[in-house]
Structures are given as structure tokens and as C-alpha cells.
Design an enzyme around this catalytic site. Structure first.
Site, PDB file in Angstrom:
ATOM      1  N   ASP A   1      10.389   7.151  -8.401  1.00 28.50           N
ATOM      2  CA  ASP A   1      10.414   5.704  -8.199  1.00 28.50           C
ATOM      3  C   ASP A   1      11.819   5.194  -7.897  1.00 28.50           C
ATOM      4  O   ASP A   1      12.761   5.432  -8.667  1.00 28.50           O
ATOM      5  CB  ASP A   1       9.869   5.002  -9.452  1.00 28.50           C
ATOM      6  CG  ASP A   1       9.732   3.501  -9.262  1.00 28.50           C
ATOM      7  OD1 ASP A   1       9.158   3.086  -8.242  1.00 28.50           O
ATOM      8  OD2 ASP A   1      10.212   2.749 -10.126  1.00 28.50           O
TER       9      ASP A   1
ATOM     10  N   LYS B   1      -2.141  -3.181  -5.674  1.00 31.10           N
ATOM     11  CA  LYS B   1      -1.647  -4.537  -5.419  1.00 31.10           C
ATOM     12  C   LYS B   1      -2.506  -5.201  -4.338  1.00 31.10           C
ATOM     13  O   LYS B   1      -2.059  -5.509  -3.239  1.00 31.10           O
ATOM     14  CB  LYS B   1      -0.176  -4.491  -5.014  1.00 31.10           C
ATOM     15  CG  LYS B   1       0.728  -3.970  -6.124  1.00 31.10           C
ATOM     16  CD  LYS B   1       2.168  -3.832  -5.667  1.00 31.10           C
ATOM     17  CE  LYS B   1       3.045  -3.261  -6.776  1.00 31.10           C
ATOM     18  NZ  LYS B   1       4.453  -3.058  -6.344  1.00 31.10           N
TER      19      LYS B   1
ATOM     20  N   LYS C   1       3.152   5.223 -15.866  1.00 36.38           N
ATOM     21  CA  LYS C   1       4.269   4.593 -15.174  1.00 36.38           C
ATOM     22  C   LYS C   1       5.331   4.143 -16.189  1.00 36.38           C
ATOM     23  O   LYS C   1       5.253   4.468 -17.370  1.00 36.38           O
ATOM     24  CB  LYS C   1       3.753   3.440 -14.321  1.00 36.38           C
ATOM     25  CG  LYS C   1       2.720   3.887 -13.276  1.00 36.38           C
ATOM     26  CD  LYS C   1       2.446   2.817 -12.249  1.00 36.38           C
ATOM     27  CE  LYS C   1       3.625   2.640 -11.322  1.00 36.38           C
ATOM     28  NZ  LYS C   1       3.342   1.665 -10.239  1.00 36.38           N
TER      29      LYS C   1
ATOM     30  N   ARG D   1     -15.938 -19.676   9.190  1.00 34.47           N
ATOM     31  CA  ARG D   1     -14.638 -19.577   8.526  1.00 34.47           C
ATOM     32  C   ARG D   1     -14.574 -18.393   7.572  1.00 34.47           C
ATOM     33  O   ARG D   1     -13.574 -17.677   7.519  1.00 34.47           O
ATOM     34  CB  ARG D   1     -14.331 -20.893   7.784  1.00 34.47           C
ATOM     35  CG  ARG D   1     -13.035 -20.902   7.007  1.00 34.47           C
ATOM     36  CD  ARG D   1     -11.859 -20.302   7.763  1.00 34.47           C
ATOM     37  NE  ARG D   1     -11.630 -20.917   9.056  1.00 34.47           N
ATOM     38  CZ  ARG D   1     -10.900 -20.368  10.021  1.00 34.47           C
ATOM     39  NH1 ARG D   1     -10.352 -19.170   9.848  1.00 34.47           N
ATOM     40  NH2 ARG D   1     -10.744 -20.989  11.175  1.00 34.47           N
TER      41      ARG D   1
ATOM     42  N   GLU E   1       5.249   8.980 -13.441  1.00 36.20           N
ATOM     43  CA  GLU E   1       6.378   8.397 -12.718  1.00 36.20           C
ATOM     44  C   GLU E   1       7.682   8.705 -13.440  1.00 36.20           C
ATOM     45  O   GLU E   1       7.738   8.663 -14.672  1.00 36.20           O
ATOM     46  CB  GLU E   1       6.196   6.882 -12.622  1.00 36.20           C
ATOM     47  CG  GLU E   1       7.381   6.128 -12.053  1.00 36.20           C
ATOM     48  CD  GLU E   1       7.180   4.616 -12.127  1.00 36.20           C
ATOM     49  OE1 GLU E   1       6.269   4.125 -11.455  1.00 36.20           O
ATOM     50  OE2 GLU E   1       7.927   3.962 -12.874  1.00 36.20           O
TER      51      GLU E   1
END
Length: 296
Positions: A219, A132, A164, A97, A198
Site C-alpha cells: 500500500d 468503493k 488491511k 431518465r 496489506e
């Protein structure tokens, strides 16, 4: 990939899945029974994690033999046998598994990445991942992106300067002009450190570029705005597009002329690809016949 770190990921996963042993196999299967297992693709995709798959079984039992029949980055289809495993049945069942979970996850990411790469073919845009990622699995997921034909962004917060929106919000609240902050950051970092900022408005571009950045991230710009932004940058920095990127929009974004398209979905939204482990038990003198079982 760093083999020591990969082994650490696998050991933690094996410990999580069977902290006090595999009660079912140890109860139902006689000691000494051997098993031969085939890793089979159930649907089309791009394979990733085949060496990780093999390593899971090796770490469970060094006497297990693994025959790898395909390679990472290969196109696979339903019914293809990708690897075979032979060893102690209890060890094979205890490892299966974890081996499947990791390989299915990586193969799903590689498959999704390949779709994005295909969608921007003919442009100069490079498809890249983001931070992410699944906590603890970043190394494996980043490898899967590469296997799918994509590229990696910075690996961690320690690798590059990337200011950012929240960084800029703090600067604004403190009354610090963005251009001054960029120049101060450039003066503090080493000459090899990449600096990216950004922006979310076209009127921010000139100040950011004039202050001296290596990459400017646009962005949530529309394709038309991206095209205007690329023209404004005029080759003075790399241009990255971020936000609002999916398989329906990525081609238009790429045609705007950006250099980089970052896609969080590559790792945070990829579906695990369906791979199966088909196992036959050679029980020899213990029961006297071969037994085929399907594993859920």
C-alpha cells in the site's frame, strides 16, 4: 448479472423518480400517444449497461419494444445510435431518465477502466476495482469494470479475508503479532478461502509471506519500492499494488512487476458519459402531425 437483483435496482430507481406518477406527461400528453426514441452517443467511450437500459423500459411497460444496436464493451463515438425504443409515450418518458442515468454511469466507468487497461498494456498487471462503489449499484458498476476490460476484486466482505491497515492496528493495540494472527486466520478459514494482507513497509513482507498468504498488498509504495517488494516476495504470493494509483502513475506501477493494481477511482471517480435520448412522437389521430421534442 443476477437478473432479479438488477430488476430490484431498476424498480427502486423508478419508484424514486416517480413515486406518484409522472405529473408532467400525464398532464401534457394525451393517452394513447406513442413515441420512438433513439439512444445516441454524444462523445466517444466504451458502452456498458445497454441491457440495463432496455430492461428499464420493459419494466415500465412490457408492451414497449427495444431494438439494441450495439453491445456492452463496444467502442462508441459521437452520433452513434445505440438503441431504439418504441412504445406508449407516457411510459417512455417516465422511464427515460432512469434508463439514461444507469447507462451513462456504467458507460463512464467502462470508459475510464479502458483507459487504465490501455495504460498498463504490455505488462502482466491486472487492473481491478475495489469496494468503493455507489451503495446499491455495486453489481452494475462491477459489470461496467468488466466491460471496460478490467477485473473485479472481492465482491463483498463475505467473499475473502483481506486484513488491511485498521485490522492490523487493532492487532497491534492488542499485542498480537501479525504472523501469529495470519496463521490463526488460515487455520480457521476453509481451504478455498483467499487470504490477503496489506502492508505499508518493506520490512513487513517476510513475516507476512512466511505466515502463508495468497496475496500481499503493498500500500502506497513508490514504483522503486514496489520493485523491491516484488523481488522480496519472489513468486511466493500474488502482489497487489494499492494507493496513489491514477492515470499518471499506473504505468510505472505496472512496470514494477506487480500482478494486480487496485484502483478505487474506477467506480468512485468515474464521470458519466454523455448519452442522449432523442424522441419523436407519433401522435396520429390525436393531433394529426409528428412532433419532435428535445429532453433535458
Amino acid at each position: 448479472m443476477n437478473s432479479d437483483l438488477v430488476d430490484d435496482i431498476i424498480r427502486r430507481a423508478l419508484q424514486e423518480d416517480a413515486p406518484w406518477g409522472d405529473l408532467t406527461s400525464e398532464t401534457f400528453l394525451p393517452a394513447g400517444v406513442t413515441a420512438t426514441a433513439s439512444l445516441v452517443a454524444r462523445e466517444p467511450g466504451i458502452l456498458s449497461g445497454i441491457e440495463v437500459f432496455a430492461r428499464v423500459f420493459q419494466l415500465m411497460d412490457l408492451s414497449t419494444s427495444i431494438d439494441v444496436l450495439s453491445k456492452d464493451g463496444a467502442v462508441i463515438g459521437p452520433g452513434m445510435t445505440l438503441a431504439r425504443v418504441h412504445g406508449d409515450a407516457r411510459a417512455v418518458l417516465r422511464a427515460e431518465r432512469v434508463a439514461l442515468n444507469l447507462t451513462q454511469r456504467m458507460t463512464g466507468i467502462a470508459t475510464l477502466t479502458a483507459r487504465y487497461v490501455a495504460a498498463v498494456a504490455g505488462t502482466k498487471a491486472r487492473i481491478v476495482d475495489t469496494r468503493k462503489t455507489t451503495p446499491g449499484l455495486r453489481m452494475l458498476e462491477r459489470q461496467a469494470v468488466r466491460d471496460g476490460g478490467g477485473h473485479n476484486h472481492r465482491y463483498s466482505l463475505s467473499d475473502a479475508v483481506l486484513a488491511k491497515d485498521n485490522h492490523l492496528a487493532v492487532l497491534s493495540a492488542a499485542g498480537i503479532p501479525l504472523g501469529d494472527a495470519i496463521r490463526a486466520a488460515r487455520a480457521r478459514i476453509g481451504h478455498t478461502v483467499h487470504l490477503e494482507v496489506e502492508v505499508d513497509r518493506l520490512d513487513q513482507i517476510d513475516d507476512v509471506i512466511s505466515a502463508g498468504v495468497d496475496t500481499i498488498m503493498l500500500d502506497n509504495f513508490t514504483p522503486d519500492e514496489l520493485e523491491t517488494g516484488v523481488a522480496a516476495v519472489a513468486g511466493r504470493a500474488l502482489v497487489e499494488a494499492s494507493g496513489g494509483v491514477n492515470l499518471d502513475t499506473v504505468a510505472a506501477i505496472a512496470r514494477s512487476g506487480v500482478d494486480i493494481i487496485s484502483v478505487g477511482a474506477l467506480t468512485h471517480s468515474a464521470r458519466a458519459l454523455d448519452l442522449g435520448l432523442d424522441i419523436g412522437l407519433d401522435i396520429g389521430q390525436h393531433i394529426g402531425a409528428d412532433l419532435d421534442v428535445g429532453l433535458a
